[in-house]
Write a protein that holds these residues in place. Sequence first.
Motif, PDB file in Angstrom:
ATOM      1  N   LEU A 164     -70.925  11.509  -6.774  1.00 62.79           N
ATOM      2  CA  LEU A 164     -70.938  10.724  -5.530  1.00 62.79           C
ATOM      3  C   LEU A 164     -70.460   9.294  -5.794  1.00 62.79           C
ATOM      4  O   LEU A 164     -69.722   8.718  -4.988  1.00 62.79           O
ATOM      5  CB  LEU A 164     -72.344  10.714  -4.918  1.00 62.79           C
ATOM      6  CG  LEU A 164     -72.803  12.045  -4.312  1.00 62.79           C
ATOM      7  CD1 LEU A 164     -74.299  12.008  -4.006  1.00 62.79           C
ATOM      8  CD2 LEU A 164     -72.017  12.362  -3.038  1.00 62.79           C
ATOM      9  N   LEU A 214     -62.305  12.390  -2.771  1.00 62.57           N
ATOM     10  CA  LEU A 214     -61.596  11.629  -1.737  1.00 62.57           C
ATOM     11  C   LEU A 214     -62.123  11.952  -0.341  1.00 62.57           C
ATOM     12  O   LEU A 214     -62.227  11.067   0.510  1.00 62.57           O
ATOM     13  CB  LEU A 214     -60.092  11.893  -1.824  1.00 62.57           C
ATOM     14  CG  LEU A 214     -59.405  11.228  -3.024  1.00 62.57           C
ATOM     15  CD1 LEU A 214     -57.963  11.688  -3.140  1.00 62.57           C
ATOM     16  CD2 LEU A 214     -59.461   9.711  -2.904  1.00 62.57           C
ATOM     17  N   PHE A 256     -50.670   2.676   3.297  1.00 62.58           N
ATOM     18  CA  PHE A 256     -51.887   2.782   4.094  1.00 62.58           C
ATOM     19  C   PHE A 256     -52.131   1.502   4.897  1.00 62.58           C
ATOM     20  O   PHE A 256     -52.028   0.398   4.347  1.00 62.58           O
ATOM     21  CB  PHE A 256     -53.061   3.068   3.133  1.00 62.58           C
ATOM     22  CG  PHE A 256     -54.419   3.007   3.763  1.00 62.58           C
ATOM     23  CD1 PHE A 256     -54.950   4.123   4.384  1.00 62.58           C
ATOM     24  CD2 PHE A 256     -55.163   1.842   3.733  1.00 62.58           C
ATOM     25  CE1 PHE A 256     -56.204   4.084   4.962  1.00 62.58           C
ATOM     26  CE2 PHE A 256     -56.420   1.784   4.307  1.00 62.58           C
ATOM     27  CZ  PHE A 256     -56.937   2.911   4.922  1.00 62.58           C
ATOM     28  N   ASP A 257     -52.410   1.631   6.196  1.00 65.60           N
ATOM     29  CA  ASP A 257     -52.895   0.514   7.021  1.00 65.60           C
ATOM     30  C   ASP A 257     -52.068  -0.767   6.859  1.00 65.60           C
ATOM     31  O   ASP A 257     -52.601  -1.832   6.566  1.00 65.60           O
ATOM     32  CB  ASP A 257     -54.363   0.226   6.640  1.00 65.60           C
ATOM     33  CG  ASP A 257     -55.136  -0.370   7.825  1.00 65.60           C
ATOM     34  OD1 ASP A 257     -54.532  -0.541   8.898  1.00 65.60           O
ATOM     35  OD2 ASP A 257     -56.322  -0.652   7.650  1.00 65.60           O
ATOM     36  N   ILE A 317     -57.546   3.493  -1.925  1.00 66.63           N
ATOM     37  CA  ILE A 317     -57.178   2.916  -0.623  1.00 66.63           C
ATOM     38  C   ILE A 317     -56.454   1.573  -0.821  1.00 66.63           C
ATOM     39  O   ILE A 317     -55.409   1.318  -0.209  1.00 66.63           O
ATOM     40  CB  ILE A 317     -58.436   2.759   0.268  1.00 66.63           C
ATOM     41  CG1 ILE A 317     -58.782   4.123   0.870  1.00 66.63           C
ATOM     42  CG2 ILE A 317     -58.220   1.722   1.365  1.00 66.63           C
ATOM     43  CD1 ILE A 317     -60.045   4.140   1.676  1.00 66.63           C
ATOM     44  N   ALA A 327     -66.781   9.327  -6.315  1.00 66.19           N
ATOM     45  CA  ALA A 327     -66.116   9.420  -5.009  1.00 66.19           C
ATOM     46  C   ALA A 327     -65.953   8.032  -4.393  1.00 66.19           C
ATOM     47  O   ALA A 327     -64.892   7.698  -3.858  1.00 66.19           O
ATOM     48  CB  ALA A 327     -66.929  10.325  -4.078  1.00 66.19           C
ATOM     49  N   THR A 328     -66.994   7.206  -4.480  1.00 65.18           N
ATOM     50  CA  THR A 328     -66.956   5.863  -3.903  1.00 65.18           C
ATOM     51  C   THR A 328     -65.931   4.973  -4.608  1.00 65.18           C
ATOM     52  O   THR A 328     -65.086   4.346  -3.957  1.00 65.18           O
ATOM     53  CB  THR A 328     -68.360   5.205  -4.008  1.00 65.18           C
ATOM     54  OG1 THR A 328     -69.317   6.111  -3.470  1.00 65.18           O
ATOM     55  CG2 THR A 328     -68.410   3.894  -3.273  1.00 65.18           C
ATOM     56  N   VAL A 329     -66.004   4.945  -5.946  1.00 65.06           N
ATOM     57  CA  VAL A 329     -65.095   4.083  -6.712  1.00 65.06           C
ATOM     58  C   VAL A 329     -63.647   4.542  -6.533  1.00 65.06           C
ATOM     59  O   VAL A 329     -62.749   3.744  -6.245  1.00 65.06           O
ATOM     60  CB  VAL A 329     -65.487   4.090  -8.210  1.00 65.06           C
ATOM     61  CG1 VAL A 329     -64.406   3.432  -9.048  1.00 65.06           C
ATOM     62  CG2 VAL A 329     -66.818   3.379  -8.397  1.00 65.06           C
ATOM     63  N   LEU A 330     -63.426   5.851  -6.681  1.00 61.41           N
ATOM     64  CA  LEU A 330     -62.075   6.404  -6.595  1.00 61.41           C
ATOM     65  C   LEU A 330     -61.455   6.130  -5.223  1.00 61.41           C
ATOM     66  O   LEU A 330     -60.319   5.660  -5.126  1.00 61.41           O
ATOM     67  CB  LEU A 330     -62.144   7.918  -6.854  1.00 61.41           C
ATOM     68  CG  LEU A 330     -60.828   8.661  -6.871  1.00 61.41           C
ATOM     69  CD1 LEU A 330     -60.198   8.545  -8.248  1.00 61.41           C
ATOM     70  CD2 LEU A 330     -61.021  10.127  -6.532  1.00 61.41           C
ATOM     71  N   SER A 331     -62.207   6.413  -4.152  1.00 61.87           N
ATOM     72  CA  SER A 331     -61.657   6.222  -2.807  1.00 61.87           C
ATOM     73  C   SER A 331     -61.351   4.752  -2.546  1.00 61.87           C
ATOM     74  O   SER A 331     -60.294   4.424  -1.995  1.00 61.87           O
ATOM     75  CB  SER A 331     -62.643   6.741  -1.756  1.00 61.87           C
ATOM     76  OG  SER A 331     -62.921   8.094  -1.984  1.00 61.87           O
ATOM     77  N   SER A 332     -62.269   3.845  -2.957  1.00 64.94           N
ATOM     78  CA  SER A 332     -62.034   2.415  -2.733  1.00 64.94           C
ATOM     79  C   SER A 332     -60.786   1.959  -3.473  1.00 64.94           C
ATOM     80  O   SER A 332     -59.920   1.290  -2.898  1.00 64.94           O
ATOM     81  CB  SER A 332     -63.235   1.601  -3.222  1.00 64.94           C
ATOM     82  OG  SER A 332     -64.416   2.059  -2.638  1.00 64.94           O
ATOM     83  N   GLY A 385     -65.659  10.183  -0.312  1.00 66.04           N
ATOM     84  CA  GLY A 385     -65.510   8.729  -0.337  1.00 66.04           C
ATOM     85  C   GLY A 385     -64.960   8.200   0.971  1.00 66.04           C
ATOM     86  O   GLY A 385     -65.437   7.191   1.503  1.00 66.04           O
ATOM     87  N   SER A 386     -63.947   8.883   1.535  1.00 64.11           N
ATOM     88  CA  SER A 386     -63.327   8.365   2.754  1.00 64.11           C
ATOM     89  C   SER A 386     -64.207   8.615   3.982  1.00 64.11           C
ATOM     90  O   SER A 386     -64.320   7.751   4.862  1.00 64.11           O
ATOM     91  CB  SER A 386     -61.932   8.963   2.947  1.00 64.11           C
ATOM     92  OG  SER A 386     -62.004  10.362   3.059  1.00 64.11           O
ATOM     93  N   THR A 408     -57.276   4.999  10.767  1.00 67.53           N
ATOM     94  CA  THR A 408     -56.632   4.752   9.472  1.00 67.53           C
ATOM     95  C   THR A 408     -57.208   5.633   8.367  1.00 67.53           C
ATOM     96  O   THR A 408     -56.477   6.078   7.490  1.00 67.53           O
ATOM     97  CB  THR A 408     -56.775   3.266   9.033  1.00 67.53           C
ATOM     98  OG1 THR A 408     -58.148   2.903   9.079  1.00 67.53           O
ATOM     99  CG2 THR A 408     -55.964   2.351   9.905  1.00 67.53           C
ATOM    100  N   ILE A 409     -58.534   5.901   8.400  1.00 67.80           N
ATOM    101  CA  ILE A 409     -59.166   6.619   7.290  1.00 67.80           C
ATOM    102  C   ILE A 409     -59.058   8.141   7.448  1.00 67.80           C
ATOM    103  O   ILE A 409     -58.823   8.863   6.475  1.00 67.80           O
ATOM    104  CB  ILE A 409     -60.659   6.220   7.153  1.00 67.80           C
ATOM    105  CG1 ILE A 409     -60.782   4.714   6.895  1.00 67.80           C
ATOM    106  CG2 ILE A 409     -61.329   7.017   6.040  1.00 67.80           C
ATOM    107  CD1 ILE A 409     -60.337   4.240   5.545  1.00 67.80           C
ATOM    108  N   LEU A 447     -56.418  10.348   5.748  1.00 66.77           N
ATOM    109  CA  LEU A 447     -56.670  10.485   4.312  1.00 66.77           C
ATOM    110  C   LEU A 447     -57.708  11.591   4.067  1.00 66.77           C
ATOM    111  O   LEU A 447     -57.530  12.460   3.195  1.00 66.77           O
ATOM    112  CB  LEU A 447     -57.190   9.142   3.795  1.00 66.77           C
ATOM    113  CG  LEU A 447     -57.248   8.924   2.300  1.00 66.77           C
ATOM    114  CD1 LEU A 447     -55.849   8.848   1.722  1.00 66.77           C
ATOM    115  CD2 LEU A 447     -58.009   7.633   1.977  1.00 66.77           C
TER     116      LEU A 447
END
Lengths: 168, 169
Positions: B39, A41, B59-60, B50, B42-47, A44-45, A69-70, A73
């Motif tokens: 890595l 996390l 969030f947002d 969110i 990380a990209t898939v999980l975070s997207s 990724g963030s 916003t990010i 997190l």
Amino acid sequence: MIPSLLQLVAYLEKSALAENIRENDVLFPTIESVHVLSICLVVGSILIVDLRLVGLASVRRAASSVLSTILPLTWSAFAIAITSGSLMFISNATKYLSNDFFVCKMILIGVAGVNMAIFHLVSVRNLHLWDHSLNPPLQARLAGAFSILLWISVVACGRWIGFTMGVN
Amino acid sequence: MKFAAYMSWLSKWLASTALSQTIQTSGWLIPTLQTIHILCVATVLSSAIIVDLRICGIFDRNEPLQYIARRFLPVIWPVLLILLLTGSLLVVAEPHRSLQNSTFILKMGLLVVAVAITAGLQASINRSSGVLDKNNFHRIAARFAACGSILIWCGIVFAGRWIAYTEAG
């Protein structure tokens, strides 16, 4: 200062908590899983923020709104990563300290912190000038690019620790 | 042939291939593949998380759900392909460690569910502009799916790490 720090580490390594993590079959892998999850996390963030700074993603949103916003997190996940990482560290502190990849990882995280601090001290001050721009200034793009490279290296070092420590 | 016997045959055959031998004996290829794999996770999980957090209203909230989904969900699919590729190479390198491991099978099962929920959410968000923010029934259903999605993606990461600690059968 260094000897007293080493004494503190030795003291923590001998603590009941460290011994429990070391001896228990379930505790270490569970803490490790939480660590991987939180690192994912964080990376990724932070990548979302860095890609905005480089000018490659989220360009239609103001940089300031991507940051605000990010980053909460990122910081929440980072707090969990530090906590879980520290628990893994004290369970085998002497071994970790003599592992080159562990030392590298800590230095890289430190450098990433300095990179971020410089960005906040220098580039954020004139953020209003380029907040909506598709092409952020060179200093912002450099900060983003460095951050991406640093965090990729942090993950690589983390994985290599596992292969050089004699644990999984 | 029974599942376990088939997996045993398959992992013996994979382990005997030249590709498997090359990856196994190189020393640096397995950690490199694992680094790329993490890595991409990380990209898939975070997207995914969110968008799930936005559906749950955490969030947002000022940004319409559709914009957030359009920003973060499309990237999941190409990255998932890299995950399948690096994951497959890791299986080929050490087939016994994964194919005959119940935690690996569990991870694959969870992955199918996570992909189904994410694709379903993406399709319904694209189809109905703003309905998840306005219609009560849809919003509650979407929140359930989003919470499930967060838990399952986290479960996938947990299972991934536990493969190393589970005795292969």
